[in-house]
Design a protein around this motif. Structure first.
Motif, PDB file in Angstrom:
ATOM      1  N   GLY A   1     -18.481 -28.713  47.884  1.00 41.49           N
ATOM      2  CA  GLY A   1     -17.879 -27.534  46.859  1.00 41.49           C
ATOM      3  C   GLY A   1     -16.848 -28.019  46.588  1.00 41.49           C
ATOM      4  N   ALA A   2     -15.932 -28.308  47.472  1.00 39.43           N
ATOM      5  CA  ALA A   2     -14.489 -28.815  47.267  1.00 39.43           C
ATOM      6  C   ALA A   2     -14.445 -30.085  46.394  1.00 39.43           C
ATOM      7  N   LEU A   3     -15.201 -30.807  46.561  1.00 42.47           N
ATOM      8  CA  LEU A   3     -15.332 -32.016  45.682  1.00 42.47           C
ATOM      9  C   LEU A   3     -15.631 -31.819  44.185  1.00 42.47           C
ATOM     10  N   LEU A   4     -16.710 -30.851  44.030  1.00 45.89           N
ATOM     11  CA  LEU A   4     -17.242 -30.335  42.787  1.00 45.89           C
ATOM     12  C   LEU A   4     -16.028 -29.797  42.289  1.00 45.89           C
ATOM     13  N   ALA A   5     -15.084 -29.078  42.783  1.00 40.42           N
ATOM     14  CA  ALA A   5     -13.863 -28.310  42.262  1.00 40.42           C
ATOM     15  C   ALA A   5     -12.915 -29.584  41.646  1.00 40.42           C
ATOM     16  N   SER A   6     -12.761 -30.755  42.138  1.00 39.72           N
ATOM     17  CA  SER A   6     -11.743 -31.510  41.988  1.00 39.72           C
ATOM     18  C   SER A   6     -11.677 -32.112  40.591  1.00 39.72           C
TER      19      SER A   6
ATOM     20  N   LEU B   1     -24.354 -36.292  58.289  1.00 39.42           N
ATOM     21  CA  LEU B   1     -23.857 -34.955  57.607  1.00 39.42           C
ATOM     22  C   LEU B   1     -22.219 -35.173  58.012  1.00 39.42           C
ATOM     23  N   ALA B   2     -21.931 -35.623  59.284  1.00 41.02           N
ATOM     24  CA  ALA B   2     -20.437 -35.780  59.641  1.00 41.02           C
ATOM     25  C   ALA B   2     -19.795 -36.589  58.576  1.00 41.02           C
ATOM     26  N   GLY B   3     -20.417 -37.718  58.604  1.00 42.49           N
ATOM     27  CA  GLY B   3     -19.994 -38.617  57.702  1.00 42.49           C
ATOM     28  C   GLY B   3     -19.622 -38.403  56.046  1.00 42.49           C
ATOM     29  N   ILE B   4     -20.868 -37.824  55.693  1.00 39.31           N
ATOM     30  CA  ILE B   4     -20.730 -37.275  54.356  1.00 39.31           C
ATOM     31  C   ILE B   4     -19.557 -36.327  54.110  1.00 39.31           C
ATOM     32  N   SER B   5     -19.421 -35.323  55.262  1.00 37.74           N
ATOM     33  CA  SER B   5     -18.314 -34.235  55.113  1.00 37.74           C
ATOM     34  C   SER B   5     -16.919 -35.107  54.763  1.00 37.74           C
TER      35      SER B   5
ATOM     36  N   PHE C   1     -16.619 -36.932  51.627  1.00 43.73           N
ATOM     37  CA  PHE C   1     -16.414 -35.849  50.477  1.00 43.73           C
ATOM     38  C   PHE C   1     -15.043 -35.149  50.517  1.00 43.73           C
ATOM     39  N   ILE C   2     -14.522 -34.851  51.549  1.00 47.40           N
ATOM     40  CA  ILE C   2     -13.033 -34.293  51.838  1.00 47.40           C
ATOM     41  C   ILE C   2     -11.984 -35.301  51.193  1.00 47.40           C
ATOM     42  N   LEU C   3     -12.329 -36.748  51.730  1.00 49.10           N
ATOM     43  CA  LEU C   3     -11.457 -37.578  51.537  1.00 49.10           C
ATOM     44  C   LEU C   3     -11.411 -37.888  49.828  1.00 49.10           C
ATOM     45  N   ALA C   4     -12.514 -37.939  49.090  1.00 48.26           N
ATOM     46  CA  ALA C   4     -12.763 -38.035  47.914  1.00 48.26           C
ATOM     47  C   ALA C   4     -12.369 -36.903  47.043  1.00 48.26           C
TER      48      ALA C   4
ATOM     49  N   ILE D   1     -23.432 -25.858  61.832  1.00 47.14           N
ATOM     50  CA  ILE D   1     -22.015 -26.044  61.662  1.00 47.14           C
ATOM     51  C   ILE D   1     -21.924 -27.531  60.927  1.00 47.14           C
ATOM     52  N   LEU D   2     -22.350 -28.425  61.057  1.00 45.97           N
ATOM     53  CA  LEU D   2     -22.448 -29.609  60.251  1.00 45.97           C
ATOM     54  C   LEU D   2     -22.912 -29.404  59.025  1.00 45.97           C
ATOM     55  N   GLY D   3     -23.936 -28.679  58.655  1.00 45.82           N
ATOM     56  CA  GLY D   3     -24.479 -28.425  57.528  1.00 45.82           C
ATOM     57  C   GLY D   3     -23.491 -27.864  56.580  1.00 45.82           C
ATOM     58  N   THR D   4     -22.800 -26.506  57.071  1.00 43.01           N
ATOM     59  CA  THR D   4     -21.980 -25.939  56.056  1.00 43.01           C
ATOM     60  C   THR D   4     -20.890 -26.453  55.683  1.00 43.01           C
ATOM     61  N   LEU D   5     -20.260 -27.304  56.863  1.00 41.52           N
ATOM     62  CA  LEU D   5     -19.052 -28.053  56.702  1.00 41.52           C
ATOM     63  C   LEU D   5     -19.370 -29.055  55.539  1.00 41.52           C
TER      64      LEU D   5
END
Ligand SMILES: Nc1ncnc2c1ncn2[C@@H]1O[C@H](COP(=O)(O)OP(=O)(O)OP(=O)(O)O)[C@@H](O)[C@H]1O
Ligand SMILES: [Mg+2]
Lengths: 248, 305
Positions: free
Chosen positions: A148-153, A225-229, A232-235, A138-142
């Protein structure tokens, strides 16, 4: 009223992403075929011990699948001119980003689970802790989907550019994250580099869950992993808001 | 309550001020026309009304709901057709409509009923399962409009919905707008077609270089400029310009097979034309007079600003 409305938006966007983007060639190519090729290139026919390296391989599979959908969606929608319409539905940019992340995560979990189940027939893969294993999934895919979303931005409306950019970031990561060379055998700058890669913690967590040995404690891996997610989402949100009008 | 209330909207792109202090009010139930030359900020204004762009300053209320504080509730109130909008090319027409219905939270049964309604109305029944990618521009636009009105929004915003369409598709779009309005929806229509605005809209707002330069009913806008009127006439055989050298005629232009005569005294010109034709036994095959046109008013307003 805000919560159910927002939630509904995320669900509908996720479903739309799943239907539209899972079968796009770049996703199949870099999300599915590529990690399999890597597997054959590095593991098969060598004297590497499959069982020892399987957790790392699973982590790599998860990483590639989950992070391959996200980069494609927004640039694709901007190029096809569907993005503005999407934004004028009762959704916000946040729900769009989250919908992209969830779609990536579902793809990652689905394919990796399949790979794991298939592998059960060929190699004796043990799991020492089911709980940790599930958590790793779960944490890994998240976190990978968030990447992935960050790379799109940063991109505007050119899917090919985004695919090149995202692969430029993703490929090096697999060499510094303890997949082909275990963390315990790394030292000096290599090890320092490994600490910077989100994938390292995922590999480590899979090791902890499957073989019971890990460099960091599983709690540290999970927190990272949770922190990284979240980061990344905020960025992704910050950059996408800035880039909103590009290619609208 | 007002359907749209925008106050002091400002939007800059780098050094360009695309929208410069625009305030407008759209009353419930009216068709509001939004006109202006290319690149004056119509689309940018509309994107702020629909919550796609956040204004640098200013506020937008949709049926009293602040769109930047409560974007979801405000967006539930409207249907939007953006300027270069397309629907998803990989999905079929039916899937597109269904997706749109889901976005607005319509229950499945309701959605399916509306979708059936559309296909019988829009005449695309045989193509409902085909991917939209292969549709013509007009067919895509029909699907696009259907997506925007599937939930019967109280407010419909359209950015140049008829540009590039043939007569049939255009009529279908206009009829749909009229229908929606008769059923109580407020319409915000951006267009370059002044005739369309003239016949459809109760209020017309003209934007120039990011600022509102006029806002009134079409008739009053026309009267603002005591524009010259014109008489269009055609005869059964060619005539020369000499025929129109008479008192009251300001200018005569030959347009195709007819002549357009500008005057500020149509009565005098009509009597002269009829008398002259009678004397020279020329048959008048058609004769129309037109009052001051909105187009003329539009040109004057955007010229002098
Ligand atoms: N994303 C953007 N980035 C930079 N400048 C922009 C952007 N969008 C619009 N502009 C500028 O803002 C101004 C207004 O553009 P807008 O698209 O709102 O005009 P418009 O009235 O809709 O024109 P048209 O009739 O051609 O559709 C233009 O000068 C345009 O160059
Ligand atoms: Mg425009």
């Amino acid at each position: 009223m805000e919560i159910p409305l927002a939630l509904r938006g995320i669900i509908v966007i996720t479903r739309k992403n799943m239907r539209l983007y899972y079968t796009k060639p770049p996703v199949l190519m870099f999300g599915l075929l590529f990690p399999l090729f890597m597997f054959f290139a590095f593991f098969v026919g060598r004297k590497l011990d499959l069982v020892t390296f399987f957790p790392a391989f699973l982590a790599m599979m998860l990483f590639f699948t989950a992070s391959s959908v996200g980069p494609l969606i927004t640039p694709w929608e901007k190029r096809e001119k569907t993005y503005e319409r999407l934004l004028s539905y009762p959704v916000t940019q946040d729900s769009i980003i989250l919908g992209d992340v969830v779609a990536g995560a579902v793809f990652g979990i689905g394919i990796s689970l399949l790979v794991w189940i298939a592998s059960l027939f060929f190699i004796p893969v043990a799991i020492t802790s089911i709980g940790l294993f599930a958590l790793a999934f779960i944490l890994g895919t998240l976190s990978c989907a968030a990447l992935g979303a960050l790379l799109a931005s940063p991109a505007s409306d050119s899917p090919p550019n985004v695919i090149i950019f995202s692969n430029l970031i993703r490929f090096p990561l697999i060499f510094i994250s303890g997949i082909f060379v275990p963390l315990t055998q790394m030292q000096g700058p290599g090890l320092a580099l490994a600490f910077c890669s989100p994938l390292t913690y995922l590999v480590d967590l899979f090791n902890a869950a499957m073989s019971g040995t890990s460099v960091f404690s599983p709690a540290v891996d999970c927190c990272m992993l949770a922190g990284i997610s979240v980061v990344f989402i905020l960025a992704a949100r910050l950059i996408q808001t800035r880039n909103l009008v590009k290619g609208l | 309550m007002n359907a749209i209330e925008a106050s002091h909207l400002i939007k800059r792109f780098g050094s360009v001020t695309a929208v410069n202090d625009v305030s407008l009010t759209v009353c419930e139930g009216e068709i509001f026309g939004f006109l202006g030359p290319n690149g004056t900020g119509k689309t940018t204004t509309m994107r702020q009304l629909t919550g796609v762009l956040t204004p640098d300053s200013g506020a937008v209320r949709i049926n009293g709901i602040d769109i930047h504080r409560h974007p979801l509730e405000a967006k539930m109130q409207m249907g939007v057709i953006p300027e270069n909008s397309t629907v998803y090319g990989d999905l079929s027409a039916e899937q597109n409509l269904s997706l749109s219905g889901q976005m607005y939270g319509m229950p499945r049964a309701d959605r399916d009923k509306r979708i059936d309604e559309f296909f019988s109305r829009m005449g695309l029944s045989e193509k409902r399962k085909l991917p939209v990618r292969g549709f013509s521009k007009g067919m895509k636009q029909r699907v696009s409009i259907a997506c925007a009105i599937i939930h019967r929004p109280p407010l419909l915003l359209l950015d140049e919905p008829t540009s590039g369409l043939d007569v049939q598709s255009r009529r279908l779009v206009i009829d749909t707008i009229r229908d929606m309005n008769e059923q109580g929806s407020t319409i915000f229509l951006t267009t370059h077609n002044i005739e369309e605005a003239n016949t459809l809209c109760q209020t017309v707002c003209i934007l120039n270089k990011g600022k509102i330069v006029a806002q009134d009913s079409p008739e009053r806008l026309k009267k603002m400029f005591n524009t010259t009127q014109s008489v269009e006439v055609s005869f059964d055989r060619p005539v020369t310009r000499d025929l129109f050298a008479a008192e009251g005629i300001l200018r005569a232009e030959s347009c195709g097979d007819k002549w357009k005569i500008f005057t500020d005294n149509p009565d005098q010109v009509l009597k002269y034309l009829v008398g002259r034709a009678e004397r020279e036994s020329i048959t008048i095959t058609s004769l129309t007079t037109s009052g001051p046109s909105l187009e003329e008013a539009f040109v004057r307003i955007t010229e002098c600003a």
